[in-house]
Design a protein around this motif. Structure first.
Motif, PDB file in Angstrom:
ATOM      1  N   TRP A 399      -0.701   9.025  -0.672  1.00  0.00           N
ATOM      2  CA  TRP A 399       0.750   8.944  -0.460  1.00  0.00           C
ATOM      3  C   TRP A 399       1.374   7.919  -1.400  1.00  0.00           C
ATOM      4  CZ3 TRP A 399       4.729   5.692   1.544  1.00  0.00           C
ATOM      5  CH2 TRP A 399       5.898   6.372   1.930  1.00  0.00           C
ATOM      6  N   ASP A 400       0.586   6.936  -1.791  1.00  0.00           N
ATOM      7  CA  ASP A 400       1.081   5.878  -2.665  1.00  0.00           C
ATOM      8  C   ASP A 400       0.832   6.218  -4.133  1.00  0.00           C
ATOM      9  OD1 ASP A 400       1.768   4.229  -0.399  1.00  0.00           O
ATOM     10  OD2 ASP A 400      -0.359   3.779  -0.192  1.00  0.00           O
ATOM     11  N   THR A 401      -0.433   6.147  -4.536  1.00  0.00           N
ATOM     12  CA  THR A 401      -0.772   6.270  -5.949  1.00  0.00           C
ATOM     13  C   THR A 401      -0.886   7.712  -6.416  1.00  0.00           C
ATOM     14  OG1 THR A 401      -3.133   6.169  -5.466  1.00  0.00           O
ATOM     15  CG2 THR A 401      -2.004   4.089  -5.875  1.00  0.00           C
ATOM     16  N   SER A 437      -4.643  10.238   3.703  1.00  0.00           N
ATOM     17  CA  SER A 437      -4.051   8.946   3.357  1.00  0.00           C
ATOM     18  C   SER A 437      -2.612   8.797   3.822  1.00  0.00           C
ATOM     19  CB  SER A 437      -4.115   8.700   1.842  1.00  0.00           C
ATOM     20  OG  SER A 437      -3.386   7.537   1.484  1.00  0.00           O
ATOM     21  N   ASP A 629      10.596  -2.014   4.102  1.00  0.00           N
ATOM     22  CA  ASP A 629      10.180  -1.346   2.872  1.00  0.00           C
ATOM     23  C   ASP A 629      11.349  -1.021   1.948  1.00  0.00           C
ATOM     24  OD1 ASP A 629       7.178  -0.392   3.688  1.00  0.00           O
ATOM     25  OD2 ASP A 629       8.548  -0.270   5.388  1.00  0.00           O
ATOM     26  N   ASN A 641       9.837   1.513  -2.490  1.00  0.00           N
ATOM     27  CA  ASN A 641       8.983   2.382  -1.689  1.00  0.00           C
ATOM     28  C   ASN A 641       8.944   3.764  -2.335  1.00  0.00           C
ATOM     29  OD1 ASN A 641       7.185   2.621   0.421  1.00  0.00           O
ATOM     30  ND2 ASN A 641       8.716   3.187   1.938  1.00  0.00           N
ATOM     31  N   GLN A 642       7.951   4.569  -1.954  1.00  0.00           N
ATOM     32  CA  GLN A 642       7.642   5.786  -2.681  1.00  0.00           C
ATOM     33  C   GLN A 642       8.632   6.957  -2.550  1.00  0.00           C
ATOM     34  OE1 GLN A 642       5.275   3.898  -1.194  1.00  0.00           O
ATOM     35  NE2 GLN A 642       4.311   3.299  -3.095  1.00  0.00           N
ATOM     36  N   ASP A 685       3.300  -2.973  -3.888  1.00  0.00           N
ATOM     37  CA  ASP A 685       2.677  -2.224  -4.976  1.00  0.00           C
ATOM     38  C   ASP A 685       1.894  -1.032  -4.451  1.00  0.00           C
ATOM     39  OD1 ASP A 685       1.978  -1.653  -7.620  1.00  0.00           O
ATOM     40  OD2 ASP A 685       0.110  -2.764  -7.460  1.00  0.00           O
ATOM     41  N   ASP A 686       1.425  -1.139  -3.212  1.00  0.00           N
ATOM     42  CA  ASP A 686       0.666  -0.045  -2.597  1.00  0.00           C
ATOM     43  C   ASP A 686      -0.479   0.408  -3.488  1.00  0.00           C
ATOM     44  OD1 ASP A 686       1.883   0.246  -0.067  1.00  0.00           O
ATOM     45  OD2 ASP A 686       3.605   1.192  -0.993  1.00  0.00           O
ATOM     46  N   GLN A 687      -1.296  -0.557  -3.900  1.00  0.00           N
ATOM     47  CA  GLN A 687      -2.560  -0.314  -4.592  1.00  0.00           C
ATOM     48  C   GLN A 687      -2.380   0.288  -5.982  1.00  0.00           C
ATOM     49  OE1 GLN A 687      -5.626   1.254  -1.799  1.00  0.00           O
ATOM     50  NE2 GLN A 687      -3.967   1.239  -0.306  1.00  0.00           N
ATOM     51  N   SER A 689       0.765   1.727  -7.192  1.00  0.00           N
ATOM     52  CA  SER A 689       1.832   2.715  -7.339  1.00  0.00           C
ATOM     53  C   SER A 689       3.077   2.147  -8.024  1.00  0.00           C
ATOM     54  CB  SER A 689       2.209   3.270  -5.960  1.00  0.00           C
ATOM     55  OG  SER A 689       3.330   4.120  -6.045  1.00  0.00           O
ATOM     56  N   THR A 690       3.597   1.051  -7.499  1.00  0.00           N
ATOM     57  CA  THR A 690       4.805   0.458  -8.084  1.00  0.00           C
ATOM     58  C   THR A 690       4.525  -0.073  -9.477  1.00  0.00           C
ATOM     59  OG1 THR A 690       5.512  -0.114  -5.838  1.00  0.00           O
ATOM     60  CG2 THR A 690       6.663  -1.189  -7.638  1.00  0.00           C
TER      61      THR A 690
END
Length: 799
Positions: A399-401, A437, A629, A641-642, A685-687, A689-690
């Motif tokens: 969902w993030d990266t 995820s 978020d 956020n994503q 950053d969510d691992q 993504s950002t």
């Protein structure tokens, strides 16, 4: 002129002499050529060195500090979200990190996530060397050098530290603890962490080492070794295992063990058990302290390794770092990062932009984490030990990266992506379903995107698992039966209506949109595999986003089980799980990356779509509900956020790509590093993504739909980008006449031919490519504006 004079003189000489001069000239020419080649090699090496030197892992650890960019976050009593990155020492994709800890999450989760470091926290409570989850806050054991008195955790002996002496670079971290007059340095291998403590003169130089709240057992083995095992399911299931071995470079003079007694209530002195000379202990916060007699500048090195058994931890310590040579380990870590970061070379921009670029590129490799190299052993979810037949990786946070970072890896590390896909497939076979995820079912975006980018894999073997996720109501897709029956997912309105950002609910709108996106990618895979019936079924489901669009308000809107629109409805209010997912109606509207043209049609055509998108970026954020978020704001747009991070690129479909160019530049400048420290992120950053959003956008393009092979052009901040894609293939982007003012594309060529599209596809760059953009201070509103120049979409453009 000198060369001409030599030639004239040579002509007047006898033949034999002239031949001698000719030989000398040839030799000089050869040596000059060798010098040029050597210089080019040095230049290439210096570029890689420069890249690693530009990166600063402290980037991402701070929050924004301008209220206009923050909105109404954070909730009272909480700090504002930073990127929640760690400045610790780690190798690319490694599961082990030697990290500083300045947030005491044993007492609370200040940010709702177990992150160990927050830039502005003034005191350090310890350092960890692995043994935790992705965010690192639960890593154990905790290790702290203390000079003088110390206290039993969770009342950690904290130290003020000097920000001016805090240094972080890829593979290395250093800080000076003012309170204890001690310097700490960290570095790491794949499976071990090294901590070097430089003490002052003292007979009470301690190292305190402890497990966390759930405790476990700790043993002082001899005068230079401590080992233990962390209790709890999380520790047992961590990638590196619950066992640890810590080995010291010199014998300690004294030692003891301790544990806390948290079951005792009230204020008293009986809430801990400390005994000098005792070798073993178990319980909550079980730990040991060791004491050294040190002279000024004396160093103590601690090496730590983890494992799923004591034997595995000891083996990793012996094999990966048999000599305990801190400088050599640091040099190897730096070299690994230099090679990886050097795959992207940039020139131009400002020093700060280059620092942010390589720092975000560094953080882009935060996930997934390597479980075992080929030939190494690893433990599966059932506790069974296997020997990896390929480089085995942990779960992808899809969902993030899965929206951007996985595409960056496809460009830079296609072999790694192959191994990631094998790892996910093997986990599906092991567990019965493909990983999902957090929210949505986005593994299919990775597989379809990799296939369409030419990355080799047995896609036929993974399809049944992806299909099972999408069709089994008992599988990992929540509310799938309702989705398949109605074409949408409802929400339950609690009595009195929910107060935003209400965390209850089914996130029915967002879940419907994300499943439809996944189904579109699955339809493409089915078509490629010749599964015609499946392709038709999933393609029809890919249009389910239309069932949650309310034309009366012009937004995606929640519905109750009877099909009625949820009322009252305010698109500016964010929700965690009611209708939307960590987003407002404004942010969620654009979550149709597979069919932007279809969304344009729903909103009334290009002009209406552009007006809505303009309003999105200009309507002031005035939500009543406080969404943690929802930070990093431009109007209602949330970069932190994503759900809407692709929105700035959607103008490419609607004939106004120049607006994308302006917005991307604004986001890069205002929402990254614009705080006083220069390290801020717009949100988590969510691992990776950002971070990946910055990297891709700074280079000048972005994958709006990762399952598509298409990249949407923005506005590169660098004059030149060279991205090495492997096998000698290079993507080169030249931005001529580029500057902060000259952010608009005037014209373009791709491989020497005129290029009028505001996008390119993987096929255009597969063998390497050179994209030249001519930039200017005013938008060329004709470039890329024709309907025929728009990127592909699920819905065909109306004539």
């Amino acid at each position: 002129m000198v060369r001409s004079a030599v030639r004239l003189c040579c002509c007047a000489l006898p033949v034999s002499v002239r031949q001698g001069f000719t030989a000398i000239a040839l030799l000089v020419t050869m040596l000059a050529g060798m010098a040029v080649v050597h210089a080019r090699g040095d230049q290439a090496a210096s570029v890689a060195t420069q890249a690693v030197d530009e990166a600063n892992p402290l980037v991402g650890t701070a929050p924004l500090d301008r209220q206009s960019l923050i909105g109404n976050a954070p909730p009272p009593g909480e700090p504002l979200y930073s990127g929640m990155t760690s400045p610790g020492a780690i190798l690319p994709h490694s599961a082990v990190e030697a990290a500083p800890v300045n947030v005491n999450i044993d007492l609370s989760y200040p940010t709702g996530v177990a992150t160990p470091y927050y830039y502005s926290s003034p005191t350090m409570i310890g350092f960890t060397g692995g043994g935790g989850s992705t965010y690192g806050g639960n890593a154990q054991p905790m290790i702290m050098p203390v000079v003088g008195d110390w206290t039993v955790p969770p009342d950690y002996a904290q130290s003020y530290y000097d920000k001016s002496r805090e240094k972080a670079s890829p593979g290395y971290y250093s800080v000076y603890l003012n309170t204890f007059r001690t310097r700490v340095e960290l570095t790491a291998t794949q499976w071990t962490s090294l901590m070097r403590f430089t003490f002052p003169a003292s007979r009470r130089s301690h190292v305190v080492i402890n497990l966390r709240r759930r405790g476990g057992q700790v043993e002082v083995v001899d005068n230079h070794t401590i080992r233990g095992m962390a209790a709890g399911k999380d520790a047992a299931n961590s990638i590196d295992g619950p066992w640890f071995v810590a080995e010291f470079s010199r014998p300690f003079a004294r030692f003891g063990t301790f544990h806390a007694l948290p079951q005792r209530d009230g204020w008293n002195l009986g809430d801990k058990d400390v005994k000098a000379g005792r070798r073993s202990v178990s319980g909550s916060y079980a730990g040991a302290y060791v004491t050294f007699d040190t002279h000024a500048g004396e160093q103590v090195l601690v090496r730590i390794a983890h494992g799923h058994s004591l034997a595995e931890a000891e083996q990793r310590l012996r094999e990966e770092d048999p000599h305990g040579d801190f400088a050599r380990v640091h040099a190897r870590a730096r070299k690994a990062w230099a090679q990886l970061l050097g795959r992207v070379q940039v020139s131009g921009g400002t020093p700060k932009q280059r620092m942010l670029f390589y720092s975000t590129l560094y953080h882009s490799f935060a996930s997934p984490r390597l479980v075992a190299r080929k030939g190494q052993s690893f433990t599966d979810a059932h506790g069974q030990t296997h020997v990896a037949s390929y480089d085995h990786y942990g779960p992808v946070p899809f969902w993030d990266t899965g929206r951007n970072q996985i595409v960056l890896l496809m460009l830079l590390e296609p072999k790694v992506v192959q191994d990631i896909m094998r790892s996910e497939l093997d986990r599906a076979r092991e567990r019965g379903y493909m990983d999902t995820s957090f929210h949505g079912d986005h593994a299919v975006l990775m597989y379809d995107g990799a296939w369409r980018r030419g990355i080799r894999f047995d896609y036929a073997s993974v399809y049944p698992w992806l299909r099972r996720n999408a069709t089994d109501p008992d599988g990992p897709r929540p509310y799938l039966a309702e989705y398949m029956k109605n074409g949408w997912i409802s929400d339950i309105v609690p009595p009195g209506n929910p107060s935003p950002p209400y965390a209850g609910g089914k996130a029915g709108v967002a879940t419907t949109l994300e499943y439809a996106w996944d189904d579109h990618a699955l339809a493409d895979m089915a078509r490629r595999l010749g599964k015609t019936a499946d392709a038709r079924m999933f393609l029809a489901r890919a249009a389910n986003y239309r069932h949650v669009f309310d034309p009366s308000v012009g937004f995606m809107r929640g519905r109750t089980a009877d099909g009625k629109w949820i009322s009252p409805f305010d698109p500016g209010e964010p929700y965690y799980n009611f209708m939307m997912k960590e987003a407002s109606g404004w942010s969620t509207l654009w979550l149709v990356p597979q069919d932007v043209q279809g969304l344009i049609d729903l909103l009334g055509g290009r002009a209406a779509f552009n007006a809505k998108l303009d309003a999105f970026f200009s309507t002031p954020y005035r939500a009543k509900g406080i969404c943690r978020d929802c930070t990093g704001l431009i109007g209602e747009y949330v970069q932190g956020n994503q759900p809407d991070q692709q929105a700035a690129y959607l103008y490419a479909w609607s004939g106004e790509p120049w607006k994308t160019q302006a917005l991307v530049r604004r986001i890069l400048v205002q929402l990254y590093g614009s705080d006083a420290s220069g390290y801020a992120y717009p949100g988590m950053d969510d691992q990776g993504s950002t971070s990946s959003w910055y990297v891709l956008s700074a280079m000048g393009f972005y994958p709006v739909d990762p399952s598509s092979p298409d990249y949407i052009l923005g506005s590169p901040i660098f004059d030149r980008v060279r991205l090495r894609m492997g096998h000698g293939r290079v993507l080169e982007i030249d931005a001529r006449n580029n500057s902060a003012r000259n952010k608009y594309i005037q014209s373009a060529t791709l491989n020497g031919k005129p290029w009028n599209r505001p996008w390119f596809s993987q096929a255009d760059i597969a063998g390497g490519a050179r994209l030249v953009l001519t930039m200017g201070p005013r938008p060329n509103k004709a470039w890329g504006a024709a309907p025929a120049d728009a990127p592909p979409s699920m819905t065909a453009r109306k004539p």
